[in-house]
Design an enzyme around this catalytic site. Structure first.
Site, PDB file in Angstrom:
ATOM      1  N   HIS A  47      51.800  33.427  -1.496  1.00 22.17           N
ATOM      2  CA  HIS A  47      50.939  33.694  -0.358  1.00 22.17           C
ATOM      3  C   HIS A  47      51.609  33.447   0.990  1.00 22.17           C
ATOM      4  O   HIS A  47      51.433  34.208   1.929  1.00 22.17           O
ATOM      5  CB  HIS A  47      49.693  32.822  -0.498  1.00 22.17           C
ATOM      6  CG  HIS A  47      48.680  33.009   0.559  1.00 22.17           C
ATOM      7  ND1 HIS A  47      47.841  34.094   0.596  1.00 22.17           N
ATOM      8  CD2 HIS A  47      48.357  32.253   1.629  1.00 22.17           C
ATOM      9  CE1 HIS A  47      47.045  33.982   1.645  1.00 22.17           C
ATOM     10  NE2 HIS A  47      47.334  32.881   2.292  1.00 22.17           N
ATOM     11  N   TYR A  94      35.930  30.788   8.898  1.00 20.23           N
ATOM     12  CA  TYR A  94      35.336  31.272   7.658  1.00 20.23           C
ATOM     13  C   TYR A  94      33.834  31.459   7.824  1.00 20.23           C
ATOM     14  O   TYR A  94      33.264  32.479   7.432  1.00 20.23           O
ATOM     15  CB  TYR A  94      35.608  30.281   6.516  1.00 20.23           C
ATOM     16  CG  TYR A  94      37.023  30.283   6.032  1.00 20.23           C
ATOM     17  CD1 TYR A  94      38.006  29.586   6.720  1.00 20.23           C
ATOM     18  CD2 TYR A  94      37.393  30.980   4.883  1.00 20.23           C
ATOM     19  CE1 TYR A  94      39.318  29.588   6.287  1.00 20.23           C
ATOM     20  CE2 TYR A  94      38.702  30.979   4.432  1.00 20.23           C
ATOM     21  CZ  TYR A  94      39.659  30.279   5.140  1.00 20.23           C
ATOM     22  OH  TYR A  94      40.960  30.283   4.712  1.00 20.23           O
ATOM     23  N   ASP A 133      47.190  36.440   5.287  1.00 17.80           N
ATOM     24  CA  ASP A 133      45.954  35.641   5.265  1.00 17.80           C
ATOM     25  C   ASP A 133      45.021  36.111   6.387  1.00 17.80           C
ATOM     26  O   ASP A 133      44.821  37.312   6.539  1.00 17.80           O
ATOM     27  CB  ASP A 133      46.301  34.149   5.371  1.00 17.80           C
ATOM     28  CG  ASP A 133      45.157  33.245   4.985  1.00 17.80           C
ATOM     29  OD1 ASP A 133      44.432  32.794   5.893  1.00 17.80           O
ATOM     30  OD2 ASP A 133      44.974  33.009   3.784  1.00 17.80           O
TER      31      ASP A 133
END
EC number: 3.3.2.9
Lengths: 461, 494
Positions: free
Chosen positions: A430, A373, A227
């Site tokens: 993930h 982000y 990630d």
């Protein structure tokens, strides 16, 4: 003759695109990095404390009491539509059992002890108190201790590595080294301070961790990430090839124009780009893009309005639970979207998942975690064009079956020309280290073994 | 010697001939092959050109094709009980109970005392979302100055009702005009959107229901809550998109005794009003929209190409609101995160917004500010002190809160944008007389010629130099003036 030109000219133009993208286009310049950029309160710059202090995770009585009361005060939630499972998001029918468990059964004191089983520390890097765990194995004389920086992502935490660490740090007669683990919390996540001003994107986090490792006395080390950890680790390997002597990623992706071009070529001629049995991980492209569209709403809002969506996530434990656990459901296996319980019990116990939630809840770090982000998806950060700068460090990727996106080695090599190996496994999603700690650890150790062989060859030469 | 030479020459001649014939043979062979090859290439080229023209034709046809009106089932049932047909119109009152008030105050207190509240970056205005300082002001008003008892009285100043349409209890406000025997009463259906509610129309309603000089008609207003919003019941199964809402609203009007009426809509209200005008054209006397867009693919393509080729020509008078293309696309990318999330995972974010009043308040406040004027993003206060007083904004938020309807309201995004019927009616024109009101900062605006592809009887448009997305809420006077103007044009149009 002129007719040939009619054909040849457009063909030449078409052919020049890949030629330009793959061969002629010069990479963007290495970004100028300020290794001393200050992210904390400016008044503290003069009196930076560079000591490394031991740290203990505490779930205070007040915090626990307030949490339990807040859960009790939860409002009635709209029931899900018939038959949608998790397709509209977290299925509210599941909330009662999760919240009841959290408030009435989750053993806070026990879990606090569990989380403290590894040594925790904090040290101030560039104005931010960075939290990390450091686990050093006891080794016999002939075994070399080798440092590995483990980087988590969103919405994960250092908790993702707890089950893998015993396997990672194990001493074995099959290898002449043992791993010392340094697992920090990303800035703005968990117990690491958040920046007090804008600008702390993935590239800047890479600088912070480079300085962290220097503070801890490591001149050369390996990096592993998934990630955001993969993106930050990749940035570190791009910027600091002298320090990083090997990079392992379980979410390898490159989004350069050349990579996109090759993906489109593979849409027409898959055999040129990908092994046939792995083609369905990337193709058809239309399916890939519609899945991304379906799953990236959270990314869109966090990259643009983290402070708006964050207020509620800080105030409502039910909200935080739903928002985060939705990812642990869908990103483990997209088929879980059809399940009423989201498949959340498939790989983890409630304690495991709530441990991770507690690292966000007890620190109220959800908003600062989401700002990564906004910072990294800014035009400033995009203009660095990191995806187009090659990594000159030996790289190894682990590709799980249900990871959100897949790229074959020929595409990855555009960014990672020293790609040593791509381990493809038919299981896992993930949160790989959290899901399959043994398999994850085995692959990381294998990678480092190979990296060491390469290093020895180099030094011999 | 001469014989030899002769022979030689003969040989040479023979050689020449052979060679010549060989080369002639070779060169002619090459010419033939080349000729054939060139012919194939040229045929291929012609074939390619024809194929390209055919593709362009197909694209053109698909963009301009008028599909058949899809079959609509006006009796689709959405409720839990599919057997009872209750046609009563039941009076309803908005209630802010003591229990509700103490519950929300307890949650206020929890947040107020929270140690680690969000602290937004300094000097970033609202570029990361709602700024914590501005929100603190808003929140403080909510706790200390918003008088629940007064506000609920205000909300009940109009008559509220519930009636069951297709299995769902639909809530609406109905206001009859002040009587005047010289003035004809005409019914007007007011349709709100997200994150709005009937509250948006409260200031406009007195203006719409009071006779005015120069007009021989006045409105009776019916303002419903969309299914799943506020006090209108939500369905229990997927599929309730804007088409189905159009049917429900049309059936509502019929329940109230109206077979012909005017419609006014913005946001989702525009889409629903547009569908009613398209599916039931004989029932709609006129359609006024303050969100004038044509949602067809042709319009989208025209907007894109127009921006690249000739903005002022394709903008046709409103190019400053449609272009530059790059700026607009950056704006939409920056501002559509909420829509992306709600169109895919409404229930997840719905849980957050249901459980926390500050979550609901900040989330809705963010949209009200940006949609009213996108430059608010660059002001520290976000413009919260400029366009609406806090009580107005909180009334709207409280309607979502007390009804617990935020999650079901979000689902309209997923049903509509992620559903399979997104643009079924976009290419079906309607001859219902239409009027467009464009406020300066409305998010999407299309010029008249583009609207006419869908609304063939677009009688006129009004462009205002101010105002944003929530026309009735922000500019009730301009809004009402324009609705009167439009309906006068509708009535004179025959």
């Amino acid at each position: 003759m002129s007719r040939l030109l009619f054909i040849a000219l457009p063909l030449l133009v078409l052919a020049s695109i890949p030629l330009y993208l793959l061969v002629l286009k010069s990479p963007p310049p290495m970004p100028k990095l300020d290794l001393e950029e200050w992210w904390g309160p400016p008044e503290l710059k003069q009196k930076q404390d560079t000591s490394i202090k031991p740290f203990e995770i505490t779930f205070s009585e007040t915090m626990v009491k307030e949490l339990k009361e807040r859960i009790k005060k939860r409002r009635p939630f709209a029931p899900p539509l018939e038959g949608v499972g998790f397709k509209y998001g977290f299925n509210s029918k599941q909330l009662d059992s999760w919240l009841k468990y959290w408030a009435e059964e989750y053993p806070f004191a026990e879990r606090q002890k569990f989380l403290n089983q590894y040594p925790h520390f904090k040290t101030n890097i560039q104005g931010l108190n960075i939290h990390f765990m450091r686990i050093t194995p006891k080794v016999p004389k002939d075994v070399e201790i080798v440092p590995l920086l483990l980087l988590h992502g969103w919405p994960g935490s250092v908790r993702e590595f707890y089950e893998a660490i015993p396997h990672l740090t194990a001493v074995s007669k099959d290898r002449n080294f043992a791993l010392e683990i340094i697992a920090p919390s990303l800035p703005g996540y968990g117990f690491s301070d958040a920046a007090v001003r804008p600008g702390l994107a993935a590239a800047e986090v890479a600088v912070i961790f480079k300085n962290l490792m220097a503070r801890l006395g490591y001149k050369q080390y390996y990096v592993q990430g998934g990630d955001w950890g993969a993106l930050i680790g990749s940035a570190m390997a791009t910027f600091f090839p002298k320090e990083i002597i090997g990079f392992h990623s379980n979410m390898a992706l490159t989004l350069s124009p050349a990579a996109t071009f090759l993906e489109f070529v593979g849409a027409l001629f898959p055999s040129l780009i990908v092994e046939p049995e792995l083609a369905n991980r990337l193709y058809p492209l239309s399916e890939k893009y519609s899945t991304l569209l379906e799953e990236l709403g959270y990314m869109h809002i966090q990259a643009t309005k983290p402070d708006t969506v964050g207020i509620g996530l800080t105030d409502s434990p039910a909200g935080l639970l739903a928002y985060i656990l939705e990812k642990f459901s869908t990103w483990t296996n997209p088929d879980f979207r059809s399940k009423e319980d989201g498949g959340l019990s498939y790989r983890w116990t409630k304690d495991q998942l709530i441990d991770n939630l507690m690292l966000y809840w007890s620190t109220k770090s959800i908003v600062t975690s989401m700002r990564l982000y906004a910072e990294s998806f800014s035009s400033r950060h995009f203009d660095l064009k990191l995806d187009e700068i090659q990594v000159q460090v030996p790289t190894w990727v682990l590709q799980a079956k249900y990871e959100l996106a897949y790229q074959p080695p020929c595409i990855l090599k555009l960014k990672y020309p020293k790609l040593v190996n791509a381990s493809v496994i038919e299981d896992g999603g993930h949160f790989l280290s959290f899901e399959l700690p043994e398999i994850f650890a085995k692959d990381v150790l294998k990678a480092i073994g190979e990296f060491r062989k390469l290093k020895n060859v180099k030094t011999e030469l | 010697m001469s014989k030899k030479t002769k022979n030689k020459s003969v040989n040479v001649n023979n050689l020449d001939k052979n060679e010549k014939s060989k080369t002639t043979k070779d060169s002619s062979k090459f010419k033939i092959v080349f000729g054939v090859f060139a012919k194939i290439i040229s045929y291929l080229f012609v074939i390619k050109a024809l194929f390209t023209i055919y593709c362009i034709y197909l694209v053109y046809v698909s963009l301009t094709n008028v599909p058949d009106l899809p079959k609509v089932d006006v009796n689709v049932r959405w409720g839990v009980d599919n057997n009872t047909h209750d046609t009563r119109i039941r009076p309803y009152r908005v209630i802010f109970s003591d229990a509700m008030e103490s519950e929300i105050r307890a949650l206020f207190e929890d947040y107020r005392l929270m140690e680690r509240k969000i602290k937004s970056f300094k000097n970033t205005a609202w570029t990361y979302g709602v700024h914590s300082d501005a929100f603190a002001q808003f929140f403080s008003h909510w706790i200390f100055k918003y008088k629940f008892r007064e506000r609920v009285k205000f909300l009940n100043k109009y008559d509220h009702f519930l009636t069951n349409i297709q299995g769902l209890d639909i809530h609406f406000v109905r206001v009859k005009p002040k009587a005047d025997k010289n003035v004809k009463v005409v019914p007007l259906l007011l349709l709100h959107g997200w994150p709005g509610s009937v509250r948006e129309f409260y200031e406009a309603i007195p203006l719409l229901t009071t006779p005015r000089p120069d007009y021989d008609f006045v409105f009776e207003v019916i303002a419903p809550s969309l299914p799943g919003f506020v006090f209108s019941e939500a369905p229990t199964r997927p599929g309730l998109d804007t088409y189905e809402m159009a049917i429900i609203m049309r059936n509502l009007m019929r329940r109230l005794g109206y077979t012909q009426y005017y419609i006014q809509g913005g946001d989702f209200g525009h889409m629903i009003g547009s569908h009613i005008a398209t599916i039931f054209p004989s029932e709609v006397l006129g359609f006024h929209t303050n969100f004038p867009v044509n949602t067809s693919k042709l319009s989208l393509l025209t907007w894109l190409l127009g921006g690249l080729l000739w903005p002022s020509y394709f903008g046709n008078g409103i190019e400053d609101r449609m272009y530059p293309l790059k700026d607009k696309m950056e704006f939409y990318l920056e501002e559509t995160g909420y829509s992306h999330l709600q169109s895919t995972k409404p229930d997840t974010i719905g849980i957050v917004l249901t459980d926390s009043p500050v979550a609901l308040g900040s989330y809705i406040l963010d949209r009200f500010m940006i949609f009213t004027n996108h430059t608010n993003k660059f002001e520290d206060e976000g413009g919260i002190d400029k366009y609406y007083d806090f009580d107005k904004l909180l009334d709207n938020i409280m309607l979502y809160w007390v009804s617990g309807s935020i999650t079901t309201s979000l689902r309209i995004y997923k049903e509509t944008f992620a559903g399979s019927r997104l643009n079924n009616l976009a290419q079906v024109p309607t001859s219902v007389p239409t009027w467009a009101l464009r406020l300066k900062y409305e998010l999407f605006q299309h010029p008249d010629y583009m609207l006419r592809w869908k609304y063939t009887n677009l009688l006129g448009s009004t462009n205002l130099d101010y105002g944003g997305h929530f026309a009735a809420f922000e500019r009730p006077k301009d809004f009402s003036d324009d609705v009167f103007k439009a309906v006068k044009a509708f009535r004179n149009f025959k």
